[in-house]
Design an enzyme around this catalytic site. Structure first.
Site, PDB file in Angstrom:
ATOM      1  N   ASP A  13       0.792  -1.243   0.000  1.00 29.83           N
ATOM      2  CA  ASP A  13       0.000   0.000   0.000  1.00 29.83           C
ATOM      3  C   ASP A  13       0.824   1.293   0.000  1.00 29.83           C
ATOM      4  OD1 ASP A  13      -1.972  -1.889   0.213  1.00 29.83           O
ATOM      5  OD2 ASP A  13      -2.816  -1.176   2.100  1.00 29.83           O
ATOM      6  N   ASP A  51      -4.538  -0.829  -1.881  1.00 31.55           N
ATOM      7  CA  ASP A  51      -5.819  -0.648  -1.202  1.00 31.55           C
ATOM      8  C   ASP A  51      -6.761  -0.013  -2.232  1.00 31.55           C
ATOM      9  OD1 ASP A  51      -6.657  -1.193   1.506  1.00 31.55           O
ATOM     10  OD2 ASP A  51      -6.880   0.966   1.855  1.00 31.55           O
ATOM     11  N   HIS A  53     -10.835   0.772  -2.707  1.00 35.94           N
ATOM     12  CA  HIS A  53     -12.185   0.728  -2.128  1.00 35.94           C
ATOM     13  C   HIS A  53     -13.230   1.433  -2.993  1.00 35.94           C
ATOM     14  CE1 HIS A  53     -10.269  -0.633   1.511  1.00 35.94           C
ATOM     15  NE2 HIS A  53      -9.725   0.531   1.817  1.00 35.94           N
ATOM     16  N   HIS A  57     -17.782   1.984   0.628  1.00 31.90           N
ATOM     17  CA  HIS A  57     -17.107   0.951   1.425  1.00 31.90           C
ATOM     18  C   HIS A  57     -17.457   1.037   2.915  1.00 31.90           C
ATOM     19  CE1 HIS A  57     -13.549  -1.453   2.879  1.00 31.90           C
ATOM     20  NE2 HIS A  57     -14.083  -2.213   1.944  1.00 31.90           N
ATOM     21  N   HIS A  86     -10.665   6.840   1.678  1.00 29.02           N
ATOM     22  CA  HIS A  86      -9.284   6.768   1.168  1.00 29.02           C
ATOM     23  C   HIS A  86      -9.203   5.704   0.084  1.00 29.02           C
ATOM     24  CE1 HIS A  86      -9.513   3.500   4.097  1.00 29.02           C
ATOM     25  NE2 HIS A  86      -8.559   2.903   3.397  1.00 29.02           N
ATOM     26  N   LYS A 111      -7.018  -4.938  -2.956  1.00 32.01           N
ATOM     27  CA  LYS A 111      -7.732  -5.479  -1.800  1.00 32.01           C
ATOM     28  C   LYS A 111      -8.668  -4.439  -1.205  1.00 32.01           C
ATOM     29  CE  LYS A 111      -3.911  -4.413   1.269  1.00 32.01           C
ATOM     30  NZ  LYS A 111      -4.600  -3.312   1.966  1.00 32.01           N
ATOM     31  N   CYS A 156      -1.895  -2.851   7.653  1.00 32.71           N
ATOM     32  CA  CYS A 156      -1.792  -3.792   6.528  1.00 32.71           C
ATOM     33  C   CYS A 156      -0.501  -4.594   6.530  1.00 32.71           C
ATOM     34  CB  CYS A 156      -2.034  -3.057   5.218  1.00 32.71           C
ATOM     35  SG  CYS A 156      -3.758  -2.509   5.104  1.00 32.71           S
TER      36      CYS A 156
HETATM   37  C1  VGL Z   1      -4.570   0.592   5.724  1.00 32.53           C
HETATM   38  C2  VGL Z   1      -6.195   1.393   7.121  1.00 32.53           C
HETATM   39  C3  VGL Z   1      -7.129   1.299   6.120  1.00 32.53           C
HETATM   40  C4  VGL Z   1      -3.142   0.204   5.541  1.00 32.53           C
HETATM   41  C5  VGL Z   1      -5.496   0.469   4.706  1.00 32.53           C
HETATM   42  O1  VGL Z   1      -2.660   0.158   4.385  1.00 32.53           O
HETATM   43  O2  VGL Z   1      -2.468  -0.064   6.565  1.00 32.53           O
HETATM   44  N1  VGL Z   1      -4.929   1.040   6.929  1.00 32.53           N
HETATM   45  N2  VGL Z   1      -6.770   0.841   4.917  1.00 32.53           N
HETATM   46 ZN    ZN Z   2      -8.214   0.891   3.331  1.00 29.44          ZN
END
Ligand code: VGL
Ligand code: ZN
Length: 206
Positions: A13, A51, A53, A57, A86, A111, A156
Site C-alpha cells: 500500500d 488498497d 475501495h 465501502h 481513502h 484489496k 496492513c
Molecule cells: C490501511 C487502514 C485502512 C493500511 C489500509 O494500508 O495499513 N490502513 N486501509
Molecule cells: Zn483501506
C-alpha cells in the site's frame, strides 16, 4: 532467519493517500519509497498490494451515520476501525506514489474492493476467510519466504505478516521501510504480535 532473496518482496500500500497530504496520511509515509526502491529487483518475486475501495465501502466513517473517522464499530465479521474515505477506486489517492518503481511488480493484489468487507492483509480479507489468491500465487511459484515492507506497519503490514507466518512462509519485516499510523498503541501491539508469530523485524538487509 534472515531476509531471503529467493523469496518474495511484498510491498504494501505505498499509495498517495497514505503519504503526506493524503486522505489517510501515515506520518512519514513517503519516506518508505527510497528504501523500498533500493530493494526492488533483488527478490525472486515482487508483489505490490493496492488498497482499492468503492465509494460505499463499509470501512469509511462517512458511510455510517453519527460516526467519525477512527471510531470502531461491529460489522458482521467483528470489530472494524472506521477510516476517512481513502484509496477510492480510480482516484489519484489510490495510485502508487509516483516515485515508487512500480514497473518492478510482477503482480498487483488489489484489496478491499468488496463494499462490505475491509482487507488489511495481502492474504485474507478482514472476515479472515475470503482469500485474495496470493497464497496460491506464491505457492505455485515455489516461494517459501516473504519480506514485507510498506504502509502501514500496524495495519496492513502487520496483518499481511501475521497471515504469511501463519501460512508457513518464513517472514521478515524490514522496519525502516515501513511507517505506522499508531492508533491506541497499535504500533507496539503490532511489533509484539509479529514477534510472537516468529516474524523477524530487521533493518535494511543490504
Ligand atoms: C490501511 C487502514 C485502512 C493500511 C489500509 O494500508 O495499513 N490502513 N486501509
Ligand atoms: Zn483501506
Amino acid at each position: 532467519m534472515a531476509v531471503s532473496f529467493d523469496g518474495a518482496l511484498i510491498v504494501v500500500d505505498v499509495q498517495n493517500d497514505f503519504c503526506t497530504g493524503g486522505a489517510l496520511a501515515v506520518p512519514g509515509g513517503e519516506e518508505v519509497v527510497e528504501p523500498i526502491n533500493s530493494l526492488l529487483g533483488k527478490f525472486a518475486a515482487t508483489v505490490f498490494t493496492q488498497d482499492w475501495h468503492p465509494p460505499n465501502h463499509a470501512s469509511f466513517a462517512s458511510n455510517h451515520s453519527s460516526k467519525t473517522p477512527f471510531d470502531s464499530i461491529e460489522l458482521e465479521y467483528g470489530p472494524q476501525v472506521l477510516w476517512p474515505d481513502h484509496c477510492v477506486i480510480g482516484s489519484n489517492g489510490a495510485q502508487f506514489r509516483c516515485d515508487l518503481k512500480d514497473d518492478c511488480a510482477d503482480l498487483v493484489i488489489r484489496k478491499g474492493f468488496r463494499p462490505t468487507i475491509d482487507s488489511y492483509s495481502a492474504f485474507f480479507e478482514n472476515d479472515r476467510n475470503t482469500p485474495t489468491g496470493l497464497e496460491g500465487y506464491l505457492q505455485t511459484r515455489g516461494i517459501r519466504s516473504v519480506c514485507i515492507v510498506g504502509l502501514a506497519l500496524d495495519y496492513c503490514v502487520r496483518f499481511s505478516a501475521v497471515d504469511a507466518a501463519t501460512l508457513g512462509f518464513s517472514t521478515t519485516v524490514v522496519e525502516c521501510a515501513c511507517r505506522e499510523i499508531d492508533l491506541d498503541n497499535s504500533g507496539a501491539d503490532a511489533r509484539s504480535e509479529m514477534r510472537e508469530c516468529g516474524i523477524e523485524l530487521t533493518g535494511m538487509p543490504i
